[in-house]
Design a protein around this motif. Structure first.
Motif, PDB file in Angstrom:
ATOM      1  N   GLY A  83       0.833  -1.212   0.000  1.00 33.89           N
ATOM      2  CA  GLY A  83       0.000   0.000   0.000  1.00 33.89           C
ATOM      3  C   GLY A  83       0.865   1.258   0.000  1.00 33.89           C
ATOM      4  O   GLY A  83       0.524   2.270  -0.618  1.00 33.89           O
ATOM      5  N   ASP A 142       7.464  -6.673   5.394  1.00 29.14           N
ATOM      6  CA  ASP A 142       6.830  -5.403   5.771  1.00 29.14           C
ATOM      7  C   ASP A 142       5.449  -5.598   6.386  1.00 29.14           C
ATOM      8  O   ASP A 142       5.231  -5.330   7.572  1.00 29.14           O
ATOM      9  CB  ASP A 142       6.751  -4.471   4.552  1.00 29.14           C
ATOM     10  CG  ASP A 142       6.275  -3.070   4.911  1.00 29.14           C
ATOM     11  OD1 ASP A 142       6.055  -2.797   6.098  1.00 29.14           O
ATOM     12  OD2 ASP A 142       6.113  -2.248   3.997  1.00 29.14           O
ATOM     13  N   THR A 157       4.500  -4.921  10.199  1.00 29.02           N
ATOM     14  CA  THR A 157       3.799  -3.674  10.538  1.00 29.02           C
ATOM     15  C   THR A 157       2.510  -3.971  11.297  1.00 29.02           C
ATOM     16  O   THR A 157       2.178  -3.288  12.272  1.00 29.02           O
ATOM     17  CB  THR A 157       3.516  -2.864   9.263  1.00 29.02           C
ATOM     18  OG1 THR A 157       4.763  -2.560   8.646  1.00 29.02           O
ATOM     19  CG2 THR A 157       2.788  -1.578   9.564  1.00 29.02           C
ATOM     20  N   GLY A 198      -6.414  -4.322   4.491  1.00 30.52           N
ATOM     21  CA  GLY A 198      -5.373  -4.585   3.508  1.00 30.52           C
ATOM     22  C   GLY A 198      -4.432  -5.596   4.155  1.00 30.52           C
ATOM     23  O   GLY A 198      -4.683  -6.072   5.268  1.00 30.52           O
ATOM     24  N   VAL A 206      -1.705  -5.264   5.740  1.00 32.01           N
ATOM     25  CA  VAL A 206      -1.221  -4.877   7.073  1.00 32.01           C
ATOM     26  C   VAL A 206      -2.286  -5.178   8.139  1.00 32.01           C
ATOM     27  O   VAL A 206      -2.019  -5.819   9.157  1.00 32.01           O
ATOM     28  CB  VAL A 206      -0.831  -3.375   7.099  1.00 32.01           C
ATOM     29  CG1 VAL A 206      -0.549  -2.916   8.519  1.00 32.01           C
ATOM     30  CG2 VAL A 206       0.390  -3.121   6.210  1.00 32.01           C
ATOM     31  N   ILE A 253     -12.496  -4.428  10.147  1.00 33.15           N
ATOM     32  CA  ILE A 253     -13.348  -3.418   9.512  1.00 33.15           C
ATOM     33  C   ILE A 253     -12.766  -2.996   8.169  1.00 33.15           C
ATOM     34  O   ILE A 253     -11.599  -2.595   8.095  1.00 33.15           O
ATOM     35  CB  ILE A 253     -13.454  -2.178  10.433  1.00 33.15           C
ATOM     36  CG1 ILE A 253     -13.932  -2.604  11.830  1.00 33.15           C
ATOM     37  CG2 ILE A 253     -14.405  -1.136   9.826  1.00 33.15           C
ATOM     38  CD1 ILE A 253     -13.683  -1.556  12.903  1.00 33.15           C
ATOM     39  N   ARG A 304     -12.074  -8.371   1.168  1.00 36.31           N
ATOM     40  CA  ARG A 304     -10.966  -8.200   2.113  1.00 36.31           C
ATOM     41  C   ARG A 304     -11.396  -8.540   3.524  1.00 36.31           C
ATOM     42  O   ARG A 304     -10.728  -9.303   4.232  1.00 36.31           O
ATOM     43  CB  ARG A 304     -10.435  -6.771   2.052  1.00 36.31           C
ATOM     44  CG  ARG A 304      -9.692  -6.502   0.761  1.00 36.31           C
ATOM     45  CD  ARG A 304      -9.044  -5.144   0.762  1.00 36.31           C
ATOM     46  NE  ARG A 304      -8.164  -5.046  -0.397  1.00 36.31           N
ATOM     47  CZ  ARG A 304      -7.012  -4.379  -0.401  1.00 36.31           C
ATOM     48  NH1 ARG A 304      -6.612  -3.734   0.664  1.00 36.31           N
ATOM     49  NH2 ARG A 304      -6.264  -4.352  -1.480  1.00 36.31           N
ATOM     50  N   ALA A 327      -4.995   0.646  10.340  1.00 33.30           N
ATOM     51  CA  ALA A 327      -4.146   0.243   9.209  1.00 33.30           C
ATOM     52  C   ALA A 327      -4.747   0.745   7.904  1.00 33.30           C
ATOM     53  O   ALA A 327      -4.830   0.009   6.921  1.00 33.30           O
ATOM     54  CB  ALA A 327      -3.987  -1.278   9.193  1.00 33.30           C
ATOM     55  N   THR A 344     -10.238   7.620   9.931  1.00 32.41           N
ATOM     56  CA  THR A 344     -10.087   6.297  10.566  1.00 32.41           C
ATOM     57  C   THR A 344      -9.186   6.396  11.801  1.00 32.41           C
ATOM     58  O   THR A 344      -9.334   5.626  12.749  1.00 32.41           O
ATOM     59  CB  THR A 344      -9.549   5.251   9.574  1.00 32.41           C
ATOM     60  OG1 THR A 344      -8.490   5.825   8.807  1.00 32.41           O
ATOM     61  CG2 THR A 344     -10.647   4.766   8.651  1.00 32.41           C
ATOM     62  N   VAL A 361      -0.715   2.627  12.503  1.00 27.67           N
ATOM     63  CA  VAL A 361       0.373   2.378  11.548  1.00 27.67           C
ATOM     64  C   VAL A 361       0.043   2.880  10.147  1.00 27.67           C
ATOM     65  O   VAL A 361       0.919   2.963   9.293  1.00 27.67           O
ATOM     66  CB  VAL A 361       0.793   0.886  11.498  1.00 27.67           C
ATOM     67  CG1 VAL A 361       1.442   0.492  12.815  1.00 27.67           C
ATOM     68  CG2 VAL A 361      -0.390  -0.029  11.186  1.00 27.67           C
ATOM     69  N   VAL A 367      -0.447   5.362   7.224  1.00 28.48           N
ATOM     70  CA  VAL A 367       0.340   6.576   6.972  1.00 28.48           C
ATOM     71  C   VAL A 367      -0.530   7.596   6.242  1.00 28.48           C
ATOM     72  O   VAL A 367      -1.068   7.302   5.178  1.00 28.48           O
ATOM     73  CB  VAL A 367       1.586   6.241   6.122  1.00 28.48           C
ATOM     74  CG1 VAL A 367       2.333   7.505   5.737  1.00 28.48           C
ATOM     75  CG2 VAL A 367       2.504   5.287   6.882  1.00 28.48           C
ATOM     76  N   ILE A 380       6.295   4.003  12.718  1.00 32.69           N
ATOM     77  CA  ILE A 380       6.791   3.237  11.569  1.00 32.69           C
ATOM     78  C   ILE A 380       7.475   1.998  12.143  1.00 32.69           C
ATOM     79  O   ILE A 380       8.293   2.096  13.071  1.00 32.69           O
ATOM     80  CB  ILE A 380       7.806   4.072  10.767  1.00 32.69           C
ATOM     81  CG1 ILE A 380       7.152   5.370  10.243  1.00 32.69           C
ATOM     82  CG2 ILE A 380       8.393   3.262   9.609  1.00 32.69           C
ATOM     83  CD1 ILE A 380       6.005   5.186   9.278  1.00 32.69           C
TER      84      ILE A 380
HETATM   85  P1  NAD Z   1      -4.065  -1.120   1.658  1.00 32.26           P
HETATM   86  O1  NAD Z   1      -4.274   0.166   0.971  1.00 32.26           O
HETATM   87  O2  NAD Z   1      -4.028  -2.384   0.891  1.00 32.26           O
HETATM   88  O3  NAD Z   1      -5.172  -1.298   2.821  1.00 32.26           O
HETATM   89  C1  NAD Z   1      -5.926  -0.256   3.332  1.00 32.26           C
HETATM   90  C2  NAD Z   1      -7.343  -0.770   3.544  1.00 32.26           C
HETATM   91  O4  NAD Z   1      -8.113   0.208   4.227  1.00 32.26           O
HETATM   92  C3  NAD Z   1      -8.088  -1.071   2.240  1.00 32.26           C
HETATM   93  O5  NAD Z   1      -8.517  -2.432   2.229  1.00 32.26           O
HETATM   94  C4  NAD Z   1      -9.262  -0.105   2.267  1.00 32.26           C
HETATM   95  O6  NAD Z   1     -10.436  -0.659   1.689  1.00 32.26           O
HETATM   96  C5  NAD Z   1      -9.426   0.102   3.754  1.00 32.26           C
HETATM   97  N1  NAD Z   1     -10.233   1.289   4.115  1.00 32.26           N
HETATM   98  C6  NAD Z   1     -10.411   2.440   3.428  1.00 32.26           C
HETATM   99  N2  NAD Z   1     -11.258   3.246   4.095  1.00 32.26           N
HETATM  100  C7  NAD Z   1     -11.625   2.593   5.221  1.00 32.26           C
HETATM  101  C8  NAD Z   1     -12.496   2.909   6.302  1.00 32.26           C
HETATM  102  N3  NAD Z   1     -13.140   4.077   6.373  1.00 32.26           N
HETATM  103  N4  NAD Z   1     -12.636   1.994   7.288  1.00 32.26           N
HETATM  104  C9  NAD Z   1     -11.997   0.822   7.237  1.00 32.26           C
HETATM  105  N5  NAD Z   1     -11.163   0.470   6.230  1.00 32.26           N
HETATM  106  C10 NAD Z   1     -10.975   1.352   5.241  1.00 32.26           C
HETATM  107  O7  NAD Z   1      -2.707  -0.899   2.406  1.00 32.26           O
HETATM  108  P2  NAD Z   1      -1.763  -1.854   3.297  1.00 32.26           P
HETATM  109  O8  NAD Z   1      -0.641  -2.319   2.452  1.00 32.26           O
HETATM  110  O9  NAD Z   1      -2.539  -2.843   4.086  1.00 32.26           O
HETATM  111  O10 NAD Z   1      -1.198  -0.719   4.270  1.00 32.26           O
HETATM  112  C11 NAD Z   1      -2.077  -0.074   5.179  1.00 32.26           C
HETATM  113  C12 NAD Z   1      -1.502   1.251   5.637  1.00 32.26           C
HETATM  114  O11 NAD Z   1      -0.302   1.000   6.380  1.00 32.26           O
HETATM  115  C13 NAD Z   1      -1.100   2.202   4.505  1.00 32.26           C
HETATM  116  O12 NAD Z   1      -1.380   3.540   4.904  1.00 32.26           O
HETATM  117  C14 NAD Z   1       0.404   2.017   4.420  1.00 32.26           C
HETATM  118  O13 NAD Z   1       1.054   3.152   3.894  1.00 32.26           O
HETATM  119  C15 NAD Z   1       0.736   1.823   5.869  1.00 32.26           C
HETATM  120  N6  NAD Z   1       2.008   1.160   6.168  1.00 32.26           N
HETATM  121  C16 NAD Z   1       2.634   1.596   7.292  1.00 32.26           C
HETATM  122  C17 NAD Z   1       3.821   1.032   7.678  1.00 32.26           C
HETATM  123  C18 NAD Z   1       4.447   1.477   8.963  1.00 32.26           C
HETATM  124  O14 NAD Z   1       5.554   1.041   9.297  1.00 32.26           O
HETATM  125  N7  NAD Z   1       3.799   2.323   9.746  1.00 32.26           N
HETATM  126  C19 NAD Z   1       4.386   0.007   6.905  1.00 32.26           C
HETATM  127  C20 NAD Z   1       3.699  -0.445   5.774  1.00 32.26           C
HETATM  128  C21 NAD Z   1       2.495   0.137   5.414  1.00 32.26           C
END
Ligand code: NAD
Ligand code: ZN
Length: 354
Positions: free
Chosen positions: A39, A159, A163, A185, A187, A206, A212, A248, A254, A271, A273, A299
């Motif tokens: 993501g 990752d 995470t 997603g 994460v 959620i 998903r 996430a 959120t 977590v 971003v 992070i």
């Molecule tokens: P992703 O985009 O695949 O998953 C995000 C999910 O959130 C999607 O399934 C989406 O449908 C859902 N979503 C959107 N709106 C929503 C809502 N209102 N309520 C509930 N769910 C909702 O991304 P991912 O790869 O799973 O990563 C998730 C997040 O974590 C991203 O922001 C990514 O940048 C971040 N991330 C952070 C770190 C860290 O170290 N902090 C590391 C990796 C990824």
């Protein structure tokens, strides 16, 4: 070699790129066997960058991707724990490997003056969506993959799984706690699966995308649509909320929602971003203070999670099943990005094979 190279927003090209060489005796080179899109890669894909990754300056092109596994083909003279032929999993973020913090295993505190110690987000560190990758600080920031762990599971550990685990730990989770994970997603899915495996009394997951959130039913979570989440969670927790919430998604709304779902005195781990938009920090913290909620936003230091995750994967208590819905050849990487970016219902995580 061939690689996926960043040319600008929504412009990732499969093309020739110079083979990596060893720029330090602490590094190693792997022949990439599998990599995946995160993501976070989409933030870059949309031209949103974090901190020191400033693409407004003229810069050379670089290979993208920070989720990579492969076979060691060359090790620097100072690498002690790895040998040519080892199957290796690489931490998405690395450090110089030399400063005292890197040596102690906290790559986030690296004191090197090299900006953005994450693969594939800037020319300072090429990514692994390529035939070969130079692995920084290979003794510290990479790990041999046991035979009992699959390629898919190892990729998740670079990752997403780390995470998710980090968010759960950051929420101060303890066995027996009830948990809600916002966002399913990779994460969020991994945070939820780890919570179940580590003895959560109840895990609510959620996400607006049905496919998903339904994946999480397979490992024992209760999937909820965002519109019904708060009512159902309050109903099922005697009106107080869950002990722990992991965010996430990475949106201001959120992040605010975490405080509405958690019980007074509970904990949240953020977590997701937020790169575009306002964090709305003060109203959020006012609510958190009002409920005496402990808030961790951070992070992940991927390495911290590996011992726990490796044990959970090896014993079969977590599986990461169903996460990789699509696989592409490296040459079709641009199509992989555009499909992933569409957020189509059936797409969770995409693997790319050089
Ligand atoms: P992703 O985009 O695949 O998953 C995000 C999910 O959130 C999607 O399934 C989406 O449908 C859902 N979503 C959107 N709106 C929503 C809502 N209102 N309520 C509930 N769910 C909702 O991304 P991912 O790869 O799973 O990563 C998730 C997040 O974590 C991203 O922001 C990514 O940048 C971040 N991330 C952070 C770190 C860290 O170290 N902090 C590391 C990796 C990824
Ligand atoms: Zn360092």
């Amino acid at each position: 070699m061939k690689a996926l190279v960043f040319h600008g927003p929504k412009d990732i090209r499969y093309e020739d790129f110079p083979d990596p060489g060893l720029s330090s005796p602490h590094h190693a080179i792997i022949e990439v066997s599998h990599c995946s899109i995160c993501g976070s890669d989409l933030h870059l894909y949309h031209g949103d960058t974090v901190g020191p990754m400033d693409f407004s300056l003229p810069q050379p092109q670089f290979c993208v991707g920070h989720e990579t596994i492969g076979k060691v083909v060359e090790v620097g003279k100072s690498v002690k724990n790895l040998q040519v032929g080892d199957r290796l999993l690489v931490a998405g973020g690395a450090g110089c490997g030399l400063c005292k913090f890197c040596k102690a295993g906290d790559l986030r505190r690296c004191t090197s003056d090299r900006p953005a110690m994450v693969y594939g987000f800037s020319p300072h560190m090429n990514g692994g969506q390529a035939d070969y990758l130079e692995v920084f600080a290979a003794d510290n920031a990479a790990m041999k993959i046991p035979d009992t762990v699959s390629d898919e599971q190892a990729l998740l550990m670079t990752d997403a799984a780390a995470t998710g685990h980090f968010g759960l730990v950051g929420s101060r989770f303890e066995p027996g706690d009830s948990v809600a994970v916002i966002g399913q997603g990779p994460v969020g899915l991994m945070a939820a699966e780890v919570a179940v495996a580590m003895g959560a009394s109840r895990v609510f997951t959620i996400d607006p995308i049905k496919a998903r959130r339904d994946l999480s039913r397979g490992f024992g979570a209760t999937p909820l649509h965002p519109d019904e989440a708060r009512n159902v969670i309050l109903q099922e927790t005697g009106g107080v909320g869950v002990d722990r919430v992991v965010e996430a998604v990475g949106r201001p709304e959120t992040i605010t929602q975490t405080i509405r779902l958690v019980r007074p005195g509970g904990g949240v781990g953020i977590v997701g971003v937020v790169l575009d938009g306002d964090w709305g920090g003060v109203p959020f913290l006012r609510r958190a203070q009002g409920k005496s909620v402990s808030v961790m936003a951070g992070i992940a230091n991927v390495l911290d999670s590996w011992p726990t995750l490796m044990g959970l994967f090896e014993s079969g208590r977590i599986k990461g099943d169903g996460m990789f819905t699509h696989s592409f050849d490296l040459k079709d990487g641009a199509d992989a990005y555009s499909l992933f970016d569409e957020r189509a219902d059936g797409v969770v995580k995409i693997m790319i094979k050089p």
